[in-house]
Design a protein around this motif. Structure first.
Motif, PDB file in Angstrom:
ATOM      1  N   ARG A  15      15.662  44.786  54.776  1.00 31.80           N
ATOM      2  CA  ARG A  15      16.375  43.939  53.814  1.00 31.80           C
ATOM      3  C   ARG A  15      16.477  44.547  52.416  1.00 31.80           C
ATOM      4  N   ASN A  16      15.565  45.484  52.063  1.00 29.75           N
ATOM      5  CA  ASN A  16      15.594  46.061  50.722  1.00 29.75           C
ATOM      6  C   ASN A  16      14.988  47.463  50.798  1.00 29.75           C
ATOM      7  N   GLU A  17      15.844  48.444  51.046  1.00 27.30           N
ATOM      8  CA  GLU A  17      15.391  49.811  51.311  1.00 27.30           C
ATOM      9  C   GLU A  17      14.637  50.428  50.142  1.00 27.30           C
ATOM     10  N   ARG A  18      15.161  50.266  48.941  1.00 26.77           N
ATOM     11  CA  ARG A  18      14.520  50.884  47.777  1.00 26.77           C
ATOM     12  C   ARG A  18      13.156  50.257  47.484  1.00 26.77           C
ATOM     13  N   LEU A  19      13.048  48.958  47.662  1.00 25.15           N
ATOM     14  CA  LEU A  19      11.763  48.310  47.432  1.00 25.15           C
ATOM     15  C   LEU A  19      10.746  48.768  48.479  1.00 25.15           C
ATOM     16  N   PHE A  20      11.194  48.950  49.711  1.00 19.76           N
ATOM     17  CA  PHE A  20      10.306  49.464  50.762  1.00 19.76           C
ATOM     18  C   PHE A  20       9.723  50.812  50.357  1.00 19.76           C
ATOM     19  N   PHE A  21      10.576  51.750  49.937  1.00 16.50           N
ATOM     20  CA  PHE A  21      10.083  53.083  49.604  1.00 16.50           C
ATOM     21  C   PHE A  21       9.287  53.088  48.301  1.00 16.50           C
ATOM     22  N   ALA A  22       9.682  52.284  47.336  1.00 18.51           N
ATOM     23  CA  ALA A  22       8.919  52.213  46.094  1.00 18.51           C
ATOM     24  C   ALA A  22       7.510  51.680  46.350  1.00 18.51           C
ATOM     25  N   THR A  23       7.412  50.678  47.225  1.00 19.16           N
ATOM     26  CA  THR A  23       6.102  50.106  47.572  1.00 19.16           C
ATOM     27  C   THR A  23       5.251  51.119  48.330  1.00 19.16           C
ATOM     28  N   PRO A  50      20.766  46.311  52.951  1.00 12.23           N
ATOM     29  CA  PRO A  50      19.458  46.799  52.470  1.00 12.23           C
ATOM     30  C   PRO A  50      19.564  47.988  51.524  1.00 12.23           C
ATOM     31  N   ARG A  51      20.670  48.726  51.560  1.00  9.35           N
ATOM     32  CA  ARG A  51      20.818  49.887  50.684  1.00  9.35           C
ATOM     33  C   ARG A  51      21.009  49.473  49.238  1.00  9.35           C
ATOM     34  N   PHE A  52      21.582  48.286  49.001  1.00 11.00           N
ATOM     35  CA  PHE A  52      21.920  47.880  47.640  1.00 11.00           C
ATOM     36  C   PHE A  52      21.241  46.582  47.193  1.00 11.00           C
ATOM     37  N   ASN A  53      20.665  45.850  48.115  1.00  7.89           N
ATOM     38  CA  ASN A  53      20.023  44.596  47.772  1.00  7.89           C
ATOM     39  C   ASN A  53      18.814  44.831  46.868  1.00  7.89           C
ATOM     40  N   LYS A  54      18.745  44.076  45.777  1.00  5.36           N
ATOM     41  CA  LYS A  54      17.584  44.120  44.882  1.00  5.36           C
ATOM     42  C   LYS A  54      16.826  42.795  44.865  1.00  5.36           C
ATOM     43  N   GLY A  55      17.308  41.811  45.652  1.00  7.79           N
ATOM     44  CA  GLY A  55      16.633  40.526  45.736  1.00  7.79           C
ATOM     45  C   GLY A  55      16.498  39.856  44.386  1.00  7.79           C
ATOM     46  N   THR A  56      15.305  39.375  44.090  1.00  5.36           N
ATOM     47  CA  THR A  56      15.066  38.658  42.838  1.00  5.36           C
ATOM     48  C   THR A  56      15.064  39.577  41.623  1.00  5.36           C
ATOM     49  N   ALA A  57      15.269  40.868  41.811  1.00  3.67           N
ATOM     50  CA  ALA A  57      15.350  41.795  40.671  1.00  3.67           C
ATOM     51  C   ALA A  57      16.767  41.862  40.089  1.00  3.67           C
ATOM     52  N   PHE A  58      17.744  41.239  40.722  1.00  2.00           N
ATOM     53  CA  PHE A  58      19.076  41.197  40.132  1.00  2.00           C
ATOM     54  C   PHE A  58      19.006  40.438  38.806  1.00  2.00           C
ATOM     55  N   THR A  59      19.523  41.060  37.764  1.00  2.00           N
ATOM     56  CA  THR A  59      19.501  40.440  36.431  1.00  2.00           C
ATOM     57  C   THR A  59      20.583  39.368  36.325  1.00  2.00           C
ATOM     58  N   GLU A  60      20.559  38.639  35.203  1.00  2.00           N
ATOM     59  CA  GLU A  60      21.600  37.625  34.976  1.00  2.00           C
ATOM     60  C   GLU A  60      22.980  38.268  34.958  1.00  2.00           C
ATOM     61  N   GLU A  61      23.072  39.440  34.344  1.00  2.00           N
ATOM     62  CA  GLU A  61      24.350  40.142  34.287  1.00  2.00           C
ATOM     63  C   GLU A  61      24.786  40.584  35.680  1.00  2.00           C
ATOM     64  N   ASP A  62      23.815  41.082  36.472  1.00  2.00           N
ATOM     65  CA  ASP A  62      24.100  41.445  37.871  1.00  2.00           C
ATOM     66  C   ASP A  62      24.696  40.249  38.606  1.00  2.00           C
ATOM     67  N   GLN A 108      11.050  45.362  39.523  1.00  2.00           N
ATOM     68  CA  GLN A 108      10.677  45.997  40.778  1.00  2.00           C
ATOM     69  C   GLN A 108       9.155  46.088  40.898  1.00  2.00           C
ATOM     70  N   GLU A 109       8.472  46.349  39.786  1.00  2.00           N
ATOM     71  CA  GLU A 109       7.015  46.420  39.808  1.00  2.00           C
ATOM     72  C   GLU A 109       6.397  45.087  40.236  1.00  2.00           C
ATOM     73  N   GLN A 110       6.960  43.980  39.765  1.00  2.00           N
ATOM     74  CA  GLN A 110       6.462  42.662  40.165  1.00  2.00           C
ATOM     75  C   GLN A 110       6.729  42.394  41.644  1.00  2.00           C
ATOM     76  N   GLN A 111       7.886  42.835  42.101  1.00  2.00           N
ATOM     77  CA  GLN A 111       8.180  42.686  43.529  1.00  2.00           C
ATOM     78  C   GLN A 111       7.188  43.467  44.383  1.00  2.00           C
ATOM     79  N   ILE A 112       6.876  44.690  43.952  1.00  2.00           N
ATOM     80  CA  ILE A 112       5.895  45.509  44.681  1.00  2.00           C
ATOM     81  C   ILE A 112       4.555  44.791  44.745  1.00  2.00           C
ATOM     82  N   GLU A 113       4.138  44.221  43.628  1.00  2.00           N
ATOM     83  CA  GLU A 113       2.862  43.501  43.580  1.00  2.00           C
ATOM     84  C   GLU A 113       2.853  42.347  44.575  1.00  2.00           C
ATOM     85  N   ARG A 114       3.973  41.628  44.661  1.00  2.00           N
ATOM     86  CA  ARG A 114       4.047  40.503  45.595  1.00  2.00           C
ATOM     87  C   ARG A 114       4.022  40.986  47.048  1.00  2.00           C
TER      88      ARG A 114
END
Length: 581
Positions: free
Chosen positions: A107-115, A48-60, A77-83
């Motif tokens: 599962r996604n610490e940064r998305l939790f706090f950003a949301t 969860p500290r590093f997972n970005k889920g569907t925000a991982f880019t093609e290069e990632d 990340q903004e779209q993930q927050i909206e969802r």
């Protein structure tokens, strides 16, 4: 820092851009996992500290062997927050919303706090009060993944070894409970863990303390709750509470082990201990550890801030008012202590003289010397004024004619029609603070307070209430939530390297919070600023606390930053996603 700026526009002017989101907050305390290699493939998605889920880019996805492990869509990340927010809103059950947010944190610490930061007014009641009360009551049933550290009476003699099992060795803030007095719900034993977990989520979201530096702890010494002892799903020790010397020895070992493991500057916040332990533990350790009790001191600070902010509506200064409390426990006496300190400084009188403007009502009536001072618990003795016996709250109002009524009794309906009308009789704008949590324990609702005072009340509550129509206009309700105070206190201690917490910290924190209430806020009925500004508010409070720490010689982070406000903003955790290459 798109999410932080969206939640609080003032951050756009802070001059701070750090794509890693790891700032100056504790630059001598490196983030533990970042010193390790970044996992790849499924291991990365499960961290969860590093997972970005569907925000991982093609290069990632190419670099970290994620191709095929995620659907092809790439979201910001903004779209993930909206969802996430869309899904949360679709759930009618508050507990299910809470569980969804906890699952997100797992599962996604940064998305939790950003949301949470971007939708703080909507989601704070989900991750903390009032919903966390129900979560604690059902903790054993809904338990999914351990968050935090459980220390039991069976660990006595090896608490330090248990602390070493926690993977992060650079901990800055600990919130600890023994679960005996959870909110207004009583003894929930080990199920009180929901409180430290929730508090530390707010330390990060509101005060910018890195999540890797936050440690929730529950000390399990059993429970006297028969319902839990007979519950097959209860996850704690099924035994009666250990008390007396054995309990004290465990707490003493814990406090010394914490300092040994994490150093002199680790902040230990006591949370939801029973009155019989809360006061004496605070007195015992306040001179040897960086510690405070949020139920006593945090509640006091946020209440004092609301009273200060109400003065332009109510008239006069703190020294011009008389205060009456329904409830004389740790919250009530803690608030009374800080009010007395404020009155003494405002009115240039001794604290002893200031106390004469403050009266407490407990289950036996007005606390007075006529009841026998030595027969009273120690924390009530200094409030036992010379006054004829008074048996009830309504009689105390008629006898004392207070300008402010503060409820910390966890007694629903304590501020009934007669009480509210009596307050309005003796002052044109009476202050009515119904501070008990959760909502079911509030002394009155916002609607009741406004209705029975014909809209005259200056009202605040401990739990959130919706707008109320008063004389054809909507009036908002200020929530005297400790979350205004403790994140800023914690940040202030960290940025100054404070080694002890002084009572003045809570006084300057209250003054700083009150200063953030605008005339527009008051015109809407608010004596607390909107939570949408909370990160700026926390930075302002942290600045005031750090400044006082330096003045009192308690700060160890030298030299002192030239601009403490800008430094405090730079110190705050940024939940935006990192780049890993």
């Amino acid at each position: 820092m798109a999410n932080v700026k969206a939640a609080d526009p003032s951050y756009a002017d802070s001059g701070h851009e750090d794509v890693y989101g790891e700032d100056d907050a504790t630059k001598d305390l490196p983030v533990t996992p970042w010193g390790r290699f970044i996992a790849n493939g499924m291991d990365l998605l499960r961290d969860p500290r590093f997972n970005k889920g569907t925000a991982f880019t093609e290069e990632d996805r190419k670099h970290h062997y994620l191709e095929g492990l995620l659907p092809p869509i790439i979201l910001s990340q903004e779209q993930q927050i909206e969802r996430i927010v869309h899904n949360i809103r679709s759930k009618a059950d508050p507990l299910q919303r809470y569980l969804d947010m906890m699952d997100l944190q797992d599962r996604n610490e940064r998305l939790f706090f950003a949301t949470l930061i971007e939708h703080v007014e909507e989601l704070m009641p989900v991750v903390y009060t009032p919903t966390v009360g129900e979560a604690c009551e059902k903790y054993g049933t809904v338990f999914r993944r351990s968050r935090g550290l459980f220390i039991t009476i069976k660990d006595k003699g090896r608490v330090y070894e248990v602390l070493k099992n926690w993977p992060e060795y650079k901990v800055a803030v600990i919130v600890v409970t023994d679960g005996e007095r959870i909110l207004g719900l009583g003894d929930l034993g080990i199920q009180g863990m929901g409180i430290p977990v929730g508090k530390l989520a707010l330390y990060t979201a509101l005060g910018g303390i890195r999540p890797s530096q936050c440690l929730p702890i529950t000390i399990d010494v059993g429970t006297d709750n028969e319902k839990l002892l007979n519950d097959p799903f209860y996850i704690g020790l099924k035994q009666k509470r250990v008390r007396g010397q054995e309990y004290d020895d465990l707490l003493d070992e814990f406090m010394h082990a914490v300092k040994r493991r994490y150093g002199e500057k680790v902040l230990v916040q006591f949370e939801d201990f029973a009155n019989s332990n809360a006061f004496r533990l605070l007195e015992k350790y306040r001179t040897t550890h960086l510690t405070f009790n949020d139920d006593i001191q945090g509640t006091a600070s946020v209440t004092l801030a609301g009273l200060m902010a109400a003065l332009p509506l109510n008239g006069g200064s703190m020294a011009d008012h008389r205060f009456l409390f329904q409830g004389a426990g740790e919250a009530g006496t803690g608030i009374a202590d800080l009010i007395a300190l404020s009155i003494s400084k405002d009115g240039q009188k001794s604290v002893e003289e200031a106390r004469k403007q403050i009266y407490l009502v407990d289950s036996k009536g007005l606390v007075t010397a006529s009841r026998g001072i030595e027969s009273l618990p120690e924390h009530k003795q200094k409030w036992a004024h010379e006054h004829p016996p008074v048996g009830s709250l309504i009689e105390a109002i008629h006898a004392l004619k207070p300008t402010a009524l503060i409820g910390v009794s966890a007694m629903r309906g304590a501020f009934d029609k007669d009480v509210l009308q009596a307050m309005a009789k003796y002052h044109p704008r009476p202050i009515i603070f119904a501070l008990s949590n959760p909502t079911s324990k509030a002394e009155c609702t916002a609607e009741e307070a406004y209705k029975e005072t014909n809209g005259a009340a200056v009202f605040a509550s401990g739990s959130p209430f919706g707008p109320v129509e008063v004389n054809g206009k909507p009036r908002l309700t200020g929530q005297g939530n400790n979350a205004y105070i403790f994140p800023g206190i914690g940040l202030g201690c960290i940025i100054s390297g404070s080694v002890r917490i002084h009572d003045d910290f809570f006084l300057v924190a209250a003054e700083a919070l009150a200063s953030q209430v605008t005339d527009d806020d008051r015109a809407q009925g608010l004596v607390y600023p909107p939570f949408t500004r909370i990160r700026t508010i926390s930075a302002v409070i942290a600045t005031a606390v750090a400044e006082r720490s330096y003045e009192l010689g308690l700060a160890s982070r030298l030299p002192k930053p030239a601009n403490l406000l800008e430094y405090s903003k730079r110190c705050m955790y940024n939940p935006d996603y990192r780049k890993y290459y």
